[in-house]
Write an enzyme that holds these catalytic residues in place. Structure first.
Site, mmCIF file in Angstrom:
data_model
loop_
_atom_site.group_PDB
_atom_site.id
_atom_site.type_symbol
_atom_site.label_atom_id
_atom_site.label_comp_id
_atom_site.label_asym_id
_atom_site.label_seq_id
_atom_site.Cartn_x
_atom_site.Cartn_y
_atom_site.Cartn_z
ATOM 1 N N ARG A 225 0.862 -1.188 0.000
ATOM 2 C CA ARG A 225 0.000 0.000 0.000
ATOM 3 C C ARG A 225 0.898 1.238 0.000
ATOM 4 O O ARG A 225 1.572 1.527 0.982
ATOM 5 C CB ARG A 225 -0.916 0.038 1.221
ATOM 6 C CG ARG A 225 -1.869 -1.124 1.344
ATOM 7 C CD ARG A 225 -2.849 -0.893 2.489
ATOM 8 N NE ARG A 225 -2.178 -0.476 3.715
ATOM 9 C CZ ARG A 225 -1.654 -1.313 4.609
ATOM 10 N NH1 ARG A 225 -1.715 -2.627 4.421
ATOM 11 N NH2 ARG A 225 -1.076 -0.852 5.704
ATOM 12 N N TYR A 269 -3.915 42.156 10.615
ATOM 13 C CA TYR A 269 -4.491 42.181 11.964
ATOM 14 C C TYR A 269 -3.388 42.254 13.018
ATOM 15 O O TYR A 269 -2.400 41.520 12.959
ATOM 16 C CB TYR A 269 -5.323 40.922 12.204
ATOM 17 C CG TYR A 269 -6.617 40.870 11.428
ATOM 18 C CD1 TYR A 269 -7.631 41.793 11.658
ATOM 19 C CD2 TYR A 269 -6.818 39.891 10.462
ATOM 20 C CE1 TYR A 269 -8.819 41.742 10.944
ATOM 21 C CE2 TYR A 269 -8.005 39.824 9.741
ATOM 22 C CZ TYR A 269 -8.997 40.750 9.987
ATOM 23 O OH TYR A 269 -10.175 40.700 9.281
ATOM 24 N N CYS A 317 -4.544 36.036 6.895
ATOM 25 C CA CYS A 317 -5.981 36.216 7.097
ATOM 26 C C CYS A 317 -6.743 34.974 6.604
ATOM 27 O O CYS A 317 -6.157 34.032 6.080
ATOM 28 C CB CYS A 317 -6.456 37.443 6.352
ATOM 29 S SG CYS A 317 -5.475 38.931 6.645
#
Length: 386
Positions: A225, A269, A317
């Protein structure tokens, strides 16, 4: 290379299908003839686009596919994928009809689930194929080795069930010489032998994940896998010398706005960055933490623009971030840097000229792994296959 930019948003993920093809073939080349390869395309192919990647992998030698949810399997089937699909978990009982309708094999380790699955299979005139999951030490899913034979006797009377495989998952396959890995491998092989001694069908036996496939060929068994490596990312430092891989994902955007703020002006901010000199440009890019660009990278990542690095500034942001470029010459004998313009292409992950930013670099800055970085880029970003 010419890229057709998305019309509705200047931000996207590029997926190099040729890289996916080469990586798939590189893993296939590690396997002896007759050993199958199951390709993990869960989590939208680790953020790369499940249907397109699966089709490319199938042409490059993939034999089966692995998903994590019912809906992921349904998406592959509706997209035209015909190879066997294993869901690496049990599903809610309410989804059994969907599993059977779309021919998705679940992992099985709970008798109530297994018998309900068999009942629905008979009712629909089908046979419910499954893979037995064995918990050899990761303590995630699976029957315990000591309970495996009894568990199979408990469910195998049901004519609606058919064991198509037996598997476990290694916790430390990337650690060379690890004792826990050796113990898990021994427990698994002993369990498979016990099932065979009890005349129980084991189907395809598989345990090697991506690092196991690279580092432990003695446990390739019937199938391996492979996951993260298909997308060109190394699962661990220990595997890098053993196989050459090509990253398939690039994340890019175009500059929305360019400002020339005065000295001392803040950005973003909290104004966590202030402009130190008059030659600084601040450019805005339309990708944010809602797209998977972690806010924790604020003031701690680079981007590429016009073939050179630029530092991200201010707090990232929800939908945008900013970066700064100094257009003055750093030294008297150097040429000033080319100013940034609206529409310029910005690379968050990938190559631009001679410079490259990798998922591993971003992961290191975030304190996480490359798996999480590529999976985090959300479906808000169009996938462009190149």
């Amino acid at each position: 290379m010419s890229v057709e930019y998305p019309k509705n948003r200047w931000a996207w993920v590029e997926v190099d299908l040729d890289a996916i093809r080469r990586n798939t073939r590189a893993f296939k080349a590690l396997l002896e003839p007759g050993v199958k390869m199951m390709c993990a395309v869960k989590a939208d192919a680790y953020g790369h686009g499940a249907v397109e990647c699966a089709k490319t992998m199938a042409k490059a030698g993939a034999d089966q596919f692995a998903v994590a949810t019912v809906d992921e399997g349904v998406e592959l089937r509706r997209g035209g994928v015909t190879e066997p699909i294993l869901m690496l978990n049990e599903s809610p009982l309410e989804s059994l009809d969907t599993l059977l309708e779309y021919d998705i094999m679940p992992a099985v380790y709970d008798s109530e689930f297994a018998l309900a699955y068999g009942e629905r299979a008979v009712a629909l005139g089908k046979v419910g194929k499954y893979h037995l999951a064995v918990d050899t030490g990761m303590t995630r899913i699976g029957v315990l080795p000591a309970d495996a034979v009894e568990f199979r006797h408990m469910i195998d009377f049901h004519r609606g069930l058919e064991c198509a495989g037996t598997f476990t998952h290694f916790a430390t396959a990337d650690v060379i010489g690890d004792w826990d890995f050796k113990q898990q491998a021994r427990r698994f092989m002993d369990t498979v032998e016990a099932l065979r001694q009890a005349n129980l069908e084991v189907g395809l036996v598989h345990c090697d994940n991506t690092p196991g496939t690279i580092l432990h060929p003695e446990f390739h068994n019937d199938m391996c896998r492979v996951g993260i490596g298909l997308y060109g990312l190394q699962p661990a430092e220990s595997t890098a010398p053993r196989i050459r891989l090509t990253p398939a994902m690039s994340v890019r955007a175009r500059v929305l706005r360019v400002a020339n703020p005065a000295v001392g002006e803040g950005v973003g901010y909290g104004l966590t960055y202030r402009v130190p000199k008059s030659s600084i440009q601040v450019a805005t890019v339309p990708i944010g933490y809602a797209d998977g660009l972690a806010r924790s990278l604020s003031n701690n990542m680079d981007v590429l623009v016009n073939g050179t690095r630029a530092r991200q500034v201010g707090r990232i942001c929800m939908d945008q971030f900013m970066f700064a470029v100094d257009t003055s010459a750093a030294r008297a004998y150097e040429q000033p840097r080319k100013p940034v313009e609206k529409g310029d292409v910005v690379t968050l992950i990938g190559r631009d000229g001679d410079e490259e930013i990798t998922a591993d670099e971003m992961a290191e800055r975030r304190g996480t792994i490359n798996y999480e970085v590529v999976c985090n880029f959300s479906e808000r970003l169009d996938r462009i296959f190149v």
